[in-house]
Design a protein around this motif. Structure first.
Motif, PDB file in Angstrom:
ATOM      1  N   THR A   1       0.596  -0.670   0.171  1.00  0.00           N
ATOM      2  CA  THR A   1       0.235  -0.085   0.573  1.00  0.00           C
ATOM      3  C   THR A   1       0.853   1.279   0.195  1.00  0.00           C
ATOM      4  OG1 THR A   1      -1.391   1.457   1.709  1.00  0.00           O
ATOM      5  CG2 THR A   1      -0.087  -0.591   2.277  1.00  0.00           C
ATOM      6  N   PRO A   2       0.307   1.998  -1.163  1.00  0.00           N
ATOM      7  CA  PRO A   2       1.657   3.879  -0.978  1.00  0.00           C
ATOM      8  C   PRO A   2       1.248   4.185   0.439  1.00  0.00           C
ATOM      9  CG  PRO A   2      -0.496   4.131  -2.348  1.00  0.00           C
ATOM     10  CD  PRO A   2      -0.326   2.431  -1.831  1.00  0.00           C
ATOM     11  N   TYR A   3      -0.315   4.193   1.017  1.00  0.00           N
ATOM     12  CA  TYR A   3      -0.043   4.901   2.679  1.00  0.00           C
ATOM     13  C   TYR A   3       0.507   4.336   3.399  1.00  0.00           C
ATOM     14  CZ  TYR A   3      -4.069   6.102  -0.625  1.00  0.00           C
ATOM     15  OH  TYR A   3      -5.005   6.588  -2.346  1.00  0.00           O
ATOM     16  N   PRO A   4       0.912   5.792   5.185  1.00  0.00           N
ATOM     17  CA  PRO A   4       1.863   5.093   5.864  1.00  0.00           C
ATOM     18  C   PRO A   4       1.206   3.704   6.167  1.00  0.00           C
ATOM     19  CG  PRO A   4       0.305   6.928   5.908  1.00  0.00           C
ATOM     20  CD  PRO A   4       0.186   6.862   4.553  1.00  0.00           C
ATOM     21  N   LYS A   5       1.437   3.855   7.596  1.00  0.00           N
ATOM     22  CA  LYS A   5       1.048   2.429   8.717  1.00  0.00           C
ATOM     23  C   LYS A   5       0.198   2.006   9.409  1.00  0.00           C
ATOM     24  CE  LYS A   5       5.164  -0.251   7.832  1.00  0.00           C
ATOM     25  NZ  LYS A   5       6.093  -0.962   9.073  1.00  0.00           N
ATOM     26  N   MET A   6      -0.421   2.148  10.176  1.00  0.00           N
ATOM     27  CA  MET A   6      -1.934   2.222  10.905  1.00  0.00           C
ATOM     28  C   MET A   6      -1.203   3.389  12.133  1.00  0.00           C
ATOM     29  SD  MET A   6      -5.250   3.018  11.312  1.00  0.00           S
ATOM     30  CE  MET A   6      -5.472   1.539   9.803  1.00  0.00           C
ATOM     31  N   ASN A   7      -0.273   2.689  12.692  1.00  0.00           N
ATOM     32  CA  ASN A   7       0.546   3.909  13.655  1.00  0.00           C
ATOM     33  C   ASN A   7       0.836   4.528  13.699  1.00  0.00           C
ATOM     34  OD1 ASN A   7       1.911   2.734  12.202  1.00  0.00           O
ATOM     35  ND2 ASN A   7       3.825   2.187  14.708  1.00  0.00           N
ATOM     36  N   ILE A   8       1.224   5.117  12.339  1.00  0.00           N
ATOM     37  CA  ILE A   8       1.597   6.624  12.386  1.00  0.00           C
ATOM     38  C   ILE A   8       0.583   7.598  12.343  1.00  0.00           C
ATOM     39  CG2 ILE A   8       3.215   7.613  10.427  1.00  0.00           C
ATOM     40  CD1 ILE A   8       4.696   5.451  10.139  1.00  0.00           C
ATOM     41  N   ILE A   9      -0.659   6.917  11.408  1.00  0.00           N
ATOM     42  CA  ILE A   9      -1.793   7.913  10.991  1.00  0.00           C
ATOM     43  C   ILE A   9      -2.274   7.807  12.858  1.00  0.00           C
ATOM     44  CG2 ILE A   9      -4.012   7.413  10.352  1.00  0.00           C
ATOM     45  CD1 ILE A   9      -3.382   5.635   8.322  1.00  0.00           C
ATOM     46  N   LEU A  10      -2.641   7.547  13.824  1.00  0.00           N
ATOM     47  CA  LEU A  10      -2.837   7.328  14.756  1.00  0.00           C
ATOM     48  C   LEU A  10      -2.699   8.393  15.946  1.00  0.00           C
ATOM     49  CD1 LEU A  10      -4.165   3.957  16.524  1.00  0.00           C
ATOM     50  CD2 LEU A  10      -5.463   5.363  14.981  1.00  0.00           C
ATOM     51  N   ARG A  11      -0.822   7.995  15.326  1.00  0.00           N
ATOM     52  CA  ARG A  11      -0.148   9.562  16.530  1.00  0.00           C
ATOM     53  C   ARG A  11      -0.020  10.715  15.871  1.00  0.00           C
ATOM     54  NH1 ARG A  11       5.220   5.344  16.360  1.00  0.00           N
ATOM     55  NH2 ARG A  11       4.251   3.809  17.178  1.00  0.00           N
ATOM     56  N   SER A  12      -0.312  10.737  14.735  1.00  0.00           N
ATOM     57  CA  SER A  12      -0.348  11.733  13.122  1.00  0.00           C
ATOM     58  C   SER A  12      -1.521  12.702  14.258  1.00  0.00           C
ATOM     59  CB  SER A  12      -0.355  11.478  11.865  1.00  0.00           C
ATOM     60  OG  SER A  12       0.645  11.328  11.888  1.00  0.00           O
ATOM     61  N   TYR A  13      -2.611  11.813  14.583  1.00  0.00           N
ATOM     62  CA  TYR A  13      -4.264  11.955  14.547  1.00  0.00           C
ATOM     63  C   TYR A  13      -3.816  13.238  15.974  1.00  0.00           C
ATOM     64  CZ  TYR A  13      -6.923   9.627  11.917  1.00  0.00           C
ATOM     65  OH  TYR A  13      -7.847   8.186  10.260  1.00  0.00           O
ATOM     66  N   VAL A  14      -2.976  12.436  16.773  1.00  0.00           N
ATOM     67  CA  VAL A  14      -3.200  12.817  18.261  1.00  0.00           C
ATOM     68  C   VAL A  14      -2.618  14.270  18.490  1.00  0.00           C
ATOM     69  CG1 VAL A  14      -2.032  12.783  20.865  1.00  0.00           C
ATOM     70  CG2 VAL A  14      -3.501  10.621  19.523  1.00  0.00           C
ATOM     71  N   ILE A  15      -1.132  13.900  17.467  1.00  0.00           N
ATOM     72  CA  ILE A  15      -0.494  16.075  17.721  1.00  0.00           C
ATOM     73  C   ILE A  15      -1.491  16.890  16.441  1.00  0.00           C
ATOM     74  CG2 ILE A  15       1.319  16.931  15.970  1.00  0.00           C
ATOM     75  CD1 ILE A  15       2.916  13.565  16.009  1.00  0.00           C
ATOM     76  N   GLN A  16      -1.908  16.256  15.944  1.00  0.00           N
ATOM     77  CA  GLN A  16      -2.540  17.686  14.776  1.00  0.00           C
ATOM     78  C   GLN A  16      -4.364  17.838  15.635  1.00  0.00           C
ATOM     79  OE1 GLN A  16      -5.183  15.831  11.471  1.00  0.00           O
ATOM     80  NE2 GLN A  16      -6.784  16.556  12.066  1.00  0.00           N
ATOM     81  N   ILE A  17      -4.545  17.044  16.858  1.00  0.00           N
ATOM     82  CA  ILE A  17      -5.286  17.411  17.843  1.00  0.00           C
ATOM     83  C   ILE A  17      -5.373  18.314  18.331  1.00  0.00           C
ATOM     84  CG2 ILE A  17      -7.746  17.063  19.434  1.00  0.00           C
ATOM     85  CD1 ILE A  17      -8.051  14.032  17.895  1.00  0.00           C
ATOM     86  N   ALA A  18      -4.241  18.083  19.168  1.00  0.00           N
ATOM     87  CA  ALA A  18      -3.665  18.771  20.257  1.00  0.00           C
ATOM     88  C   ALA A  18      -3.392  20.199  19.666  1.00  0.00           C
ATOM     89  CB  ALA A  18      -1.501  17.977  21.053  1.00  0.00           C
ATOM     90  N   SER A  19      -2.369  19.975  18.476  1.00  0.00           N
ATOM     91  CA  SER A  19      -2.008  21.354  18.062  1.00  0.00           C
ATOM     92  C   SER A  19      -3.094  22.712  17.708  1.00  0.00           C
ATOM     93  CB  SER A  19      -0.963  20.557  15.918  1.00  0.00           C
ATOM     94  OG  SER A  19      -0.924  22.325  16.096  1.00  0.00           O
ATOM     95  N   ALA A  20      -4.396  22.120  17.017  1.00  0.00           N
ATOM     96  CA  ALA A  20      -5.500  22.145  16.506  1.00  0.00           C
ATOM     97  C   ALA A  20      -5.897  22.811  18.141  1.00  0.00           C
ATOM     98  CB  ALA A  20      -6.158  21.820  15.691  1.00  0.00           C
ATOM     99  N   SER A  21      -6.209  22.309  18.811  1.00  0.00           N
ATOM    100  CA  SER A  21      -7.012  23.089  20.030  1.00  0.00           C
ATOM    101  C   SER A  21      -5.676  23.855  20.458  1.00  0.00           C
ATOM    102  CB  SER A  21      -6.278  21.752  20.716  1.00  0.00           C
ATOM    103  OG  SER A  21      -7.494  20.539  20.864  1.00  0.00           O
ATOM    104  N   VAL A  22      -4.446  24.014  20.153  1.00  0.00           N
ATOM    105  CA  VAL A  22      -3.681  24.721  21.328  1.00  0.00           C
ATOM    106  C   VAL A  22      -4.125  26.264  20.521  1.00  0.00           C
ATOM    107  CG1 VAL A  22      -1.233  26.568  21.399  1.00  0.00           C
ATOM    108  CG2 VAL A  22      -1.842  23.946  22.022  1.00  0.00           C
ATOM    109  N   SER A  23      -4.814  26.112  18.557  1.00  0.00           N
ATOM    110  CA  SER A  23      -4.319  27.013  17.915  1.00  0.00           C
ATOM    111  C   SER A  23      -5.988  27.651  17.788  1.00  0.00           C
ATOM    112  CB  SER A  23      -4.356  26.680  15.921  1.00  0.00           C
ATOM    113  OG  SER A  23      -4.508  27.626  15.500  1.00  0.00           O
TER     114      SER A  23
END
Length: 332
Positions: A1-23
């Motif tokens: 598959t050309p898409y990233p692994k699931m554990n990478i995706i889930l960590r990206s979710y956490v980072i995105q939500i935390a960053s967007a919450s601060v913003s």
């Protein structure tokens, strides 16, 4: 598959939500501060519009992982449906374009105020209201056009709903997931227009206006240097023009040897240059990684480095935090 692994995706979710919450918190705080101080100047009104757009964008980024339709394999946190995904995509597009256009408008405001001596009254009467109207009209036209074309769909990683073809992967694996739904060609046009047109052009515009401001501040100081009657000061000030733009600002000995007029000119140059670098830097840092992601995807490079994905997830929603640091500087 050309898409990233699931554990990478889930960590990206956490980072995105935390960053967007601060913003989201930072931009909301700016709105409250401006409302309490009243919208009496073009500067405050433009910042109010910029922060409102960032609030919409931040809400879209915080809710993005949950807005995708439930049971979608590529969206492990998806808990919504087609309607929630469409709403999320609408928020993301309205917010991202609004932030870019209001930042460009703010640059135009400073350019006219500092180089053309346009007063707040004249700017409001001749330019500002037209700016607000054009920004709102363009953002709504673009977003509703995408809405009518059914262009708001989950992106391949499920992080948000945005401009994307449906079903996921139809452009790469039509024999597996099926052909793309009607309107896919127009969706791709909107993707190109947004990521390789609107955002880069706004960045170029901000950069050009800020370079002009920096040049104006340096030329103002140079004119004073050439007109001064003190040859020692003339040589000193001429040399300072070419010094490191930050180093000379913290030279205490320099303050002791300069007149009050010299000191005011030095502060004027410093604040203009720092503000210019902050404008350009904040917008560049927040958006450049996303532009690269789009370019890589268009080039067929889907497996970007893990660190690259994490940095993108952190920086892209972080504009509101940069805003509160830059626009609430006490001397600006």
């Amino acid at each position: 598959t050309p898409y990233p692994k699931m554990n990478i995706i889930l960590r990206s979710y956490v980072i995105q939500i935390a960053s967007a919450s601060v913003s989201l918190f930072a931009s909301s705080l700016i709105i409250i501060m401006i409302k309490r101080a009243t919208l009496t100047t073009p500067y405050r009104r433009l910042i109010f519009g910029l922060s409102t757009a960032d609030v919409l964008h931040s809400v879209g980024m915080v809710t993005g992982p949950f807005a995708s339709p439930r049971d979608l394999a590529t969206s492990p946190w998806g808990a919504g449906n087609t309607q929630t995904c469409t709403a999320n995509g609408f928020f993301n597009v309205v917010g991202s374009i609004g932030v870019a256009l209001y930042l460009l408008s703010l640059s135009i405001y400073f350019f006219l105020k500092l180089t053309r001596r346009v007063t707040d009254t004249d700017f409001c009467r001749k330019i500002e209201m037209k700016m607000h109207f054009l920004i709102i009209a363009f953002v709504l036209f673009f977003s509703f056009t995408a809405l009518l074309a059914n262009s708001f769909n989950p992106i391949p990683t499920g992080a948000v709903c945005h401009l994307a073809r449906s079903p996921i992967g139809c452009g790469l694996f039509p024999e597996i997931v099926g052909e793309c739904k009607p309107g896919a060609s127009y969706t791709m046009f909107l993707i190109y227009l947004l990521n390789l047109g609107i955002i880069p052009l706004c960045l170029v515009g901000v950069t050009v206006f800020m370079i002009i401001l920096v040049r104006k501040s340096v030329m103002t100081e140079r004119m004073y240097t050439l007109n001064t009657d003190n040859p020692v000061q003339r040589r000193s000030r001429a040399n300072n023009i070419f010094k490191c733009i930050f180093c000379c600002y913290f030279d205490q000995d320099q303050r002791a040897n300069e007149s009050d007029a010299d000191y005011v000119l030095r502060l004027y140059r410093r604040e203009t240059i720092i503000q210019a670098l902050l404008y350009i830097g904040s917008f560049l840092v927040s958006n450049i990684m996303t532009v690269f992601v789009v370019i890589f995807n268009f080039a067929g490079i889907y497996n970007q480095p893990i660190a690259f994905r994490y940095i993108t997830s952190f920086l892209y929603p972080f504009m509101g935090f940069f805003n509160i640091l830059i626009y609430c500087r006490p001397k600006v």
